[in-house]
Write a protein that holds these residues in place. Structure first.
Motif, short mmCIF file in Angstrom:
data_model
loop_
_atom_site.label_atom_id
_atom_site.label_comp_id
_atom_site.label_asym_id
_atom_site.label_seq_id
_atom_site.Cartn_x
_atom_site.Cartn_y
_atom_site.Cartn_z
N LEU A 61 54.04 6.42 57.13
CA LEU A 61 53.02 5.41 56.80
C LEU A 61 53.46 4.57 55.59
O LEU A 61 53.35 3.33 55.61
CB LEU A 61 51.69 6.09 56.51
CG LEU A 61 50.48 5.16 56.31
CD1 LEU A 61 50.27 4.26 57.53
CD2 LEU A 61 49.23 5.97 56.02
N GLU A 62 53.99 5.23 54.59
CA GLU A 62 54.48 4.50 53.41
C GLU A 62 55.65 3.60 53.78
O GLU A 62 55.75 2.45 53.32
CB GLU A 62 54.91 5.50 52.33
CG GLU A 62 55.39 4.84 51.04
CD GLU A 62 55.79 5.86 49.98
OE1 GLU A 62 56.47 5.45 49.01
OE2 GLU A 62 55.44 7.04 50.13
N TYR A 63 56.52 4.08 54.66
CA TYR A 63 57.70 3.32 55.06
C TYR A 63 57.32 2.08 55.86
O TYR A 63 57.86 0.99 55.61
CB TYR A 63 58.64 4.20 55.87
CG TYR A 63 59.94 3.51 56.24
CD1 TYR A 63 60.92 3.28 55.28
CD2 TYR A 63 60.18 3.08 57.55
CE1 TYR A 63 62.11 2.65 55.60
CE2 TYR A 63 61.38 2.45 57.88
CZ TYR A 63 62.33 2.23 56.91
OH TYR A 63 63.50 1.60 57.23
N LEU A 83 52.53 12.03 66.40
CA LEU A 83 52.15 10.63 66.22
C LEU A 83 50.87 10.29 66.98
O LEU A 83 50.08 9.45 66.53
CB LEU A 83 53.29 9.72 66.66
CG LEU A 83 54.46 9.65 65.67
CD1 LEU A 83 55.66 8.94 66.27
CD2 LEU A 83 54.04 8.95 64.38
N ALA A 84 50.66 10.92 68.11
CA ALA A 84 49.43 10.66 68.88
C ALA A 84 48.19 11.02 68.07
O ALA A 84 47.18 10.31 68.11
CB ALA A 84 49.46 11.45 70.19
N LYS A 85 48.28 12.12 67.32
CA LYS A 85 47.14 12.53 66.48
C LYS A 85 46.85 11.52 65.37
O LYS A 85 45.73 11.47 64.86
CB LYS A 85 47.43 13.90 65.84
CG LYS A 85 47.24 15.08 66.77
CD LYS A 85 47.49 16.36 65.99
CE LYS A 85 47.23 17.59 66.82
NZ LYS A 85 47.45 18.84 66.05
N ASP A 88 45.14 6.49 65.14
CA ASP A 88 44.05 5.76 64.48
C ASP A 88 44.38 5.45 63.02
O ASP A 88 44.04 4.38 62.51
CB ASP A 88 42.75 6.55 64.57
CG ASP A 88 42.18 6.57 65.98
OD1 ASP A 88 42.59 5.71 66.80
OD2 ASP A 88 41.34 7.44 66.27
N LEU A 89 45.03 6.40 62.34
CA LEU A 89 45.42 6.18 60.94
C LEU A 89 46.37 5.00 60.83
O LEU A 89 46.19 4.12 59.98
CB LEU A 89 46.09 7.44 60.39
CG LEU A 89 46.70 7.33 58.99
CD1 LEU A 89 45.63 7.02 57.96
CD2 LEU A 89 47.44 8.62 58.64
N PHE A 90 47.37 4.94 61.70
CA PHE A 90 48.31 3.81 61.67
C PHE A 90 47.61 2.51 62.06
O PHE A 90 47.88 1.45 61.47
CB PHE A 90 49.49 4.09 62.60
CG PHE A 90 50.51 5.03 62.02
CD1 PHE A 90 51.45 4.58 61.11
CD2 PHE A 90 50.51 6.37 62.36
CE1 PHE A 90 52.39 5.43 60.56
CE2 PHE A 90 51.45 7.24 61.82
CZ PHE A 90 52.39 6.78 60.91
N VAL A 97 50.95 2.40 67.34
CA VAL A 97 51.87 3.45 67.79
C VAL A 97 51.82 3.48 69.31
O VAL A 97 50.77 3.76 69.90
CB VAL A 97 51.49 4.83 67.21
CG1 VAL A 97 52.51 5.87 67.67
CG2 VAL A 97 51.42 4.78 65.69
N ILE A 98 52.95 3.17 69.93
CA ILE A 98 52.99 3.14 71.40
C ILE A 98 53.28 4.55 71.89
O ILE A 98 54.42 4.96 72.13
CB ILE A 98 54.04 2.13 71.90
CG1 ILE A 98 53.69 0.73 71.38
CG2 ILE A 98 54.11 2.13 73.42
CD1 ILE A 98 54.65 -0.35 71.80
N VAL A 99 52.21 5.32 72.00
CA VAL A 99 52.28 6.70 72.44
C VAL A 99 51.01 7.02 73.21
O VAL A 99 49.94 6.44 72.94
CB VAL A 99 52.46 7.66 71.24
CG1 VAL A 99 51.24 7.67 70.35
CG2 VAL A 99 52.79 9.07 71.70
N SER A 100 51.10 7.90 74.17
CA SER A 100 49.93 8.28 74.95
C SER A 100 48.95 9.09 74.11
O SER A 100 49.28 9.54 73.00
CB SER A 100 50.36 9.10 76.17
OG SER A 100 51.21 8.35 77.01
#
Length: 337
Positions: A61-63, A83-85, A88-90, A97-100
């Motif tokens: 997230l910092e990066y 990353l799926a979890k 929402d944070l991102f 985040v392109i993840v299912s």
């Protein structure tokens, strides 16, 4: 638009594909827990903590904030649920985040859940047992014949996959796979259920196919791409022939509609004399994607266009039938950035 490919590993071709898709209107960043070839060809890169490190997400997230990155695309199975979890944070920080969804990543990563999902949704899939005693009992009662496959429940690539031809080999390989899980990165996925971390599966003898099943960012099916696998190396497709196979394309669409995954799904299928079996699913770009790309499809560009314009060009889903392809090995000179 800037894009970050996480767990990029050796997938230099994915970096190249996304660079061309951006066409100079953004940079491709690559991340990995150690220096790898894909980092060498990216516009910029970062060495991350291990995926299961408690600081992994906060580090990313910092990066992405620092580098003004707009989208993250993970390329490794273990990365997907983590990353799926955090989607929402991102998203709250302006990063897609392109993840299912998490549940989808669990169905794909956990081969026992994959088996149950496929059976419940009417797909032919090899009979599978998560308990050694039940597998041996199935053999004794004639429900399961040798040879059988012994493999990790949370497996990636070709780690810990063995063919057992009798009960003695089944016992030996079962314990061997369990030990290999404990000694590899598969331990992180398996540690909660280590006593049920090994699968015994029916052996299916037939022609193996690889399907790229591609959905949009809302989980709607766009197209299924079919390839005959003609050679394998270390669990990845080494050579392939494209095929316009209507029945497999329809099954790919059916799976897409049941799964509603995001972006690409790499899946393995077997055609026997009388049935079509699906073996495994990975909801990411797989090692067989370059063959889909070489045959005319440009799925990275479709994703970039969907992110930018919420639309795509139909020609980027073109796919040439009957094309023979194989991978090669290309050395790289390390470039200091």
């Amino acid at each position: 638009m800037n894009i970050l490919l996480t767990s990029a590993g050796r997938r230099t071709y994915m970096v190249d594909y996304f660079k061309k898709a951006l066409n100079g209107n953004g940079k491709v960043f690559a991340a990995n827990s150690h220096f790898s070839p894909a980092l060498n060809v990216a516009d910029d890169y970062v060495i991350t903590p291990l995926i299961y490190d408690e600081n992994y997400i906060s580090f990313l997230l910092e990066y992405v904030k620092k580098k003004d990155i707009h989208a993250i695309i993970p390329l490794f199975d273990i990365d997907l649920p983590i990353l799926a979890k955090s989607k929402d944070l991102f998203k709250k920080n302006g990063v897609i985040v392109i993840v299912s969804d998490y549940e989808v990543t669990q169905i794909c990563n956990d081969k026992w859940k994959s088996y149950n999902f496929l059976v419940q949704n009417g797909f032919n899939t090899p009979s599978t047992y998560v308990d050694l005693k039940k597998a041996k009992n199935a053999v004794e009662k004639g429900f399961l014949d040798f040879p059988v496959v012994v493999k990790p429940r949370w497996g990636m690539g070709s780690i810990g996959i063995y063919k057992a031809d009798n009960l003695l080999e089944l016992e030996v390989f079962y314990q061997k796979v369990k030990k290999e899980i404990e000694d590899s990165y598969l331990q992180f996925e398996s540690r909660a259920e280590l006593e049920q971390a090994v699968l015994v599966q029916e052996w299916v003898n037939g022609q193996e196919y690889g399907l790229d099943i591609f959905n949009d960012l809302e989980g709607r099916h766009l197209k299924t791409f079919v390839k005959i696998k003609t050679a394998m190396r270390s669990g990845e497709t080494d050579s392939a022939i494209t095929e316009n196979h209507t029945e497999l394309q329809n099954l790919g669409k059916k799976l897409s509609e049941k799964m509603k995954h995001i972006g690409n799904m790499d899946s393995d299928w077997f055609l026997t004399e009388d049935k079509i079996y699906i073996l495994e699913m990975n909801c990411r770009f797989g090692g067989g994607y370059p063959f889909t790309h070489l045959a005319g499809a440009n799925l990275p560009k479709v994703l970039v266009d969907l992110l930018n314009f919420n639309s795509y060009e139909q020609e980027d889903l073109n796919f040439e039938d009957g094309l023979k392809m194989m991978k090669t090995i290309r050395p790289l000179k390390i470039v200091e950035k």
